[in-house]
Enzyme design. Structure first.
Site, PDB file in Angstrom:
ATOM      1  N   ARG A 125       1.034  -1.250   0.072  1.00  0.00           N
ATOM      2  CA  ARG A 125      -0.025   0.153  -0.069  1.00  0.00           C
ATOM      3  C   ARG A 125       0.800   1.117  -0.020  1.00  0.00           C
ATOM      4  O   ARG A 125       1.741   1.188   0.916  1.00  0.00           O
ATOM      5  CB  ARG A 125      -1.031  -0.017   1.254  1.00  0.00           C
ATOM      6  N   HIS A 157      -7.765  -0.146  -5.892  1.00  0.00           N
ATOM      7  CA  HIS A 157      -7.729  -0.977  -4.551  1.00  0.00           C
ATOM      8  C   HIS A 157      -8.192  -2.460  -4.877  1.00  0.00           C
ATOM      9  O   HIS A 157      -9.392  -2.870  -4.548  1.00  0.00           O
ATOM     10  CB  HIS A 157      -8.451  -0.460  -3.383  1.00  0.00           C
TER      11      HIS A 157
HETATM   12  N1   CP Z   1     -10.879  -0.988   3.181  1.00  0.00           N
HETATM   13  C1   CP Z   1      -9.816  -0.650   3.450  1.00  0.00           C
HETATM   14  O1   CP Z   1      -8.943  -0.610   2.468  1.00  0.00           O
HETATM   15  O2   CP Z   1      -9.646  -0.607   4.720  1.00  0.00           O
HETATM   16  P1   CP Z   1      -8.098  -0.313   5.533  1.00  0.00           P
HETATM   17  O3   CP Z   1      -7.661   1.077   5.064  1.00  0.00           O
HETATM   18  O4   CP Z   1      -8.286  -0.355   6.959  1.00  0.00           O
HETATM   19  O5   CP Z   1      -7.019  -1.242   4.975  1.00  0.00           O
END
Ligand code: CP
Length: 302
Positions: free
Chosen positions: A101, A129
């Protein structure tokens, strides 16, 4: 070697197969306990996360493997100026697969160009994503029995919402899909996302959630993301544009499903959680199974 960087990196058929494996994992978890014995996943998170990082880590642990990684850029050598290209070369020595990420759009793609292990995009800036999308597809399929013939309403920050961009791109491939985009004018879906939709999927745009609610099969709520704004004043002005309440839910179909990638701030009132149409915690659970299935697929393990 395959990576998952873009929501269309897997064909529709591969995606269907992955969802099928995820469903089998849900029903028969013991079959998968040891599939990744001696394998390691590296979770390289340059941006905050609760669900995505911990579900990748849980997924690998459930498969009998182990986990290395970092949860902020500050605790890695990125803080000393190391490039993503050098970091992934190093991580390729330590791990079998990596989930990345990053706040910069395209960073996981760049990493994949230098990697000798499969790279998964776990969210890149306001771009894509794709693993959240797999969780969304699994949830929609479990709720509605199919991914076809659905009117999907996206509500909130459709400009910076990477989960929105990825789901639009991926689910457009199923037949009978149409979209209602509900957002303030400043946070409309970017035109590059509209232009990339396969099959010329029909869509409408509105600023009015209540007007749209009665016709929607899936309502995908999103958070207005403070971290993507250049200007705090704009964020404050727009952050409470849409709040889904129990009263508004009375306008919706009895079998509508409410999804939200989470975290939520203010956009779904807590009272909605007890409504059986609320599916956002199911998404988290499905996220675990699809990530287990994804790890197996990218590591070529049956
Ligand atoms: N949905 C999602 O990406 O949550 P996080 O940012 O907690 O990983």
């Amino acid at each position: 070697m395959r990576h998952l960087i873009d929501p269309l990196d897997f064909t529709k058929e591969e995606t269907e197969q992955l969802l099928k494996t995820a469903e089998d994992i849900r029903l028969n978890p013991e079959k998968y306990n040891n599939k990744c014995a001696h394998k390691k996943i590296a979770t390289l998170f340059y941006e905050p996360s609760t669900r995505t990082r911990l579900s990748f880590e849980s997924a690998m642990i459930n498969l009998g493997g182990s986990v290395i990684g970092f949860s902020s850029a500050d605790s890695s050598s990125a803080a000393k100026g190391e490039s993503i290209a050098d970091t992934i070369r190093v991580i390729s020595i330590f791990a079998d697969i990596a989930a990345i990420r990053h706040p910069k759009e395209g960073a996981p793609m760049r990493a994949s160009m230098f990697s000798t292990i499969p790279v998964i995009n776990a969210g890149d800036g306001g771009h894509q994503h794709p693993t959240q999308t797999l969780a969304d597809l699994a949830t929609i399929r479990r709720r509605k029995g199919s991914l076809e013939n659905l009117k999907i309403g996206f509500c909130g920050d459709l400009k910076f919402g990477r989960t929105v961009h990825s789901l639009i791109k991926n689910i457009s491939r199923w037949s009978g899909i149409s979209f209602v985009f509900i957002s303030p004018k400043e946070l409309r879906v970017p035109s590059y996302i509209i232009n990339e939709m396969p099959n010329n999927t029909p869509y409408t745009e509105t600023t009015d959630l209540e007007e749209a609610l009665p016709e929607i099969d899936i309502l995908y709520m999103t958070r207005v993301q403070r971290e993507r704004f250049f200007n705090e004043e704009d964020y404050v002005r727009l952050k409470d544009s849409y709040i889904l309440t129990e009263k508004k839910m009375e306008l919706a179909k009895k079998d509508m499903a409410v999804l939200h990638p989470l975290p939520r701030v203010n956009e779904i009132a807590l009272g909605v959680d007890k409504d059986k149409r609320a599916a956002y915690f199911e998404q988290v659970e499905n996220g675990l199974y699809v990530r287990m299935a994804l790890i197996l697929k990218l590591l070529n393990i049956d």
